[in-house]
Design a protein around this motif. Structure first.
Motif, mmCIF file in Angstrom:
data_model
loop_
_atom_site.group_PDB
_atom_site.id
_atom_site.type_symbol
_atom_site.label_atom_id
_atom_site.label_comp_id
_atom_site.label_asym_id
_atom_site.label_seq_id
_atom_site.Cartn_x
_atom_site.Cartn_y
_atom_site.Cartn_z
ATOM 1 N N LYS A 81 0.827 -1.205 0.000
ATOM 2 C CA LYS A 81 0.000 0.000 0.000
ATOM 3 C C LYS A 81 0.868 1.266 0.000
ATOM 4 O O LYS A 81 0.592 2.198 -0.764
ATOM 5 C CB LYS A 81 -0.950 -0.002 1.201
ATOM 6 C CG LYS A 81 -2.030 -1.076 1.107
ATOM 7 C CD LYS A 81 -2.985 -1.037 2.274
ATOM 8 C CE LYS A 81 -2.346 -1.615 3.501
ATOM 9 N NZ LYS A 81 -3.291 -1.778 4.622
ATOM 10 N N ILE A 82 1.912 1.275 0.812
ATOM 11 C CA ILE A 82 2.765 2.466 0.876
ATOM 12 C C ILE A 82 3.544 2.646 -0.429
ATOM 13 O O ILE A 82 3.701 3.773 -0.914
ATOM 14 C CB ILE A 82 3.684 2.408 2.114
ATOM 15 C CG1 ILE A 82 2.816 2.596 3.372
ATOM 16 C CG2 ILE A 82 4.775 3.473 2.037
ATOM 17 C CD1 ILE A 82 3.548 2.446 4.684
ATOM 18 N N ILE A 83 3.999 1.557 -1.026
ATOM 19 C CA ILE A 83 4.665 1.653 -2.329
ATOM 20 C C ILE A 83 3.696 2.209 -3.370
ATOM 21 O O ILE A 83 4.046 3.083 -4.167
ATOM 22 C CB ILE A 83 5.235 0.287 -2.762
ATOM 23 C CG1 ILE A 83 6.448 -0.072 -1.903
ATOM 24 C CG2 ILE A 83 5.595 0.273 -4.249
ATOM 25 C CD1 ILE A 83 6.906 -1.522 -2.038
ATOM 26 N N GLY A 84 2.460 1.722 -3.372
ATOM 27 C CA GLY A 84 1.455 2.231 -4.309
ATOM 28 C C GLY A 84 1.169 3.707 -4.097
ATOM 29 O O GLY A 84 1.082 4.479 -5.058
ATOM 30 N N LEU A 85 1.057 4.126 -2.842
ATOM 31 C CA LEU A 85 0.787 5.534 -2.548
ATOM 32 C C LEU A 85 1.971 6.422 -2.920
ATOM 33 O O LEU A 85 1.787 7.530 -3.432
ATOM 34 C CB LEU A 85 0.418 5.698 -1.074
ATOM 35 C CG LEU A 85 -0.933 5.074 -0.685
ATOM 36 C CD1 LEU A 85 -1.071 4.972 0.825
ATOM 37 C CD2 LEU A 85 -2.084 5.853 -1.291
ATOM 38 N N ALA A 86 3.187 5.923 -2.694
ATOM 39 C CA ALA A 86 4.375 6.686 -3.093
ATOM 40 C C ALA A 86 4.424 6.840 -4.613
ATOM 41 O O ALA A 86 4.753 7.919 -5.125
ATOM 42 C CB ALA A 86 5.637 5.993 -2.582
ATOM 43 N N ALA A 87 4.061 5.791 -5.331
ATOM 44 C CA ALA A 87 4.033 5.866 -6.800
ATOM 45 C C ALA A 87 2.981 6.868 -7.266
ATOM 46 O O ALA A 87 3.199 7.608 -8.235
ATOM 47 C CB ALA A 87 3.761 4.483 -7.397
#
Length: 152
Positions: A116-122
């Motif tokens: 989720k955090i990787i997706g939000l950072a992207a």
């Protein structure tokens, strides 16, 4: 705005919308995955899950948090570039806060939290790399007058 610029903008909008779907699915799958944890159903029946009493207010907050990525899937496609950049950033920061405040209890939580955090950072990265159209912000496109008044 040229046809190539419009296509590039649609690609960016679609990519951002798809990333919000990615975050949303990971949120939902983490919740579903928790049901397989031993004792989870008993905790849910008792009304106390992981030491937290499940109240109507808590369920409302959880529903609002879950609604953020749902709304952003659509808003990614309709907001102007300038507004979308800020909306993506604010929504992502709020969700990272909610995700972190939810805590991590086991290995699968680490995995889903990371996804989720990787997706939000992207999402934030793509929204701020979204180039301005040549000549500034493009005006909204209008349908030709003939198409509005055509009789069939």
């Amino acid at each position: 705005m040229t046809a190539d610029q419009r296509i590039h903008e649609l690609i960016i909008r679609s990519r951002l919308s798809a990333l919000w779907v990615f975050v949303l699915i990971n949120m939902l799958l983490q919740d579903l995955h928790e049901l397989l944890r031993a004792g989870q159903l008993e905790e849910m029946i008792s009304g106390v899950v992981n030491g937290t009493r499940v109240t109507e207010e808590l369920l409302l907050v959880a529903g609002i948090v879950l609604e953020v990525p749902i709304a952003m899937v659509v808003l990614s496609l309709v907001l102007t570039r300038r507004v979308a950049r800020w909306a993506h950033t604010v929504a992502s920061v709020l969700l990272v806060g909610a995700i972190i405040s939810g805590g991590v209890r086991d290995l699968d939580d680490y995995f889903f939290t990371a996804m989720k955090i990787i997706g939000l950072a992207a999402i934030v990265w793509y929204s701020w790399r979204w180039p301005a159209p040549e000549g500034g912000q493009a005006p909204p496109t209008k349908r030709p007058a003939a198409a509005e008044h055509s009789e069939t």
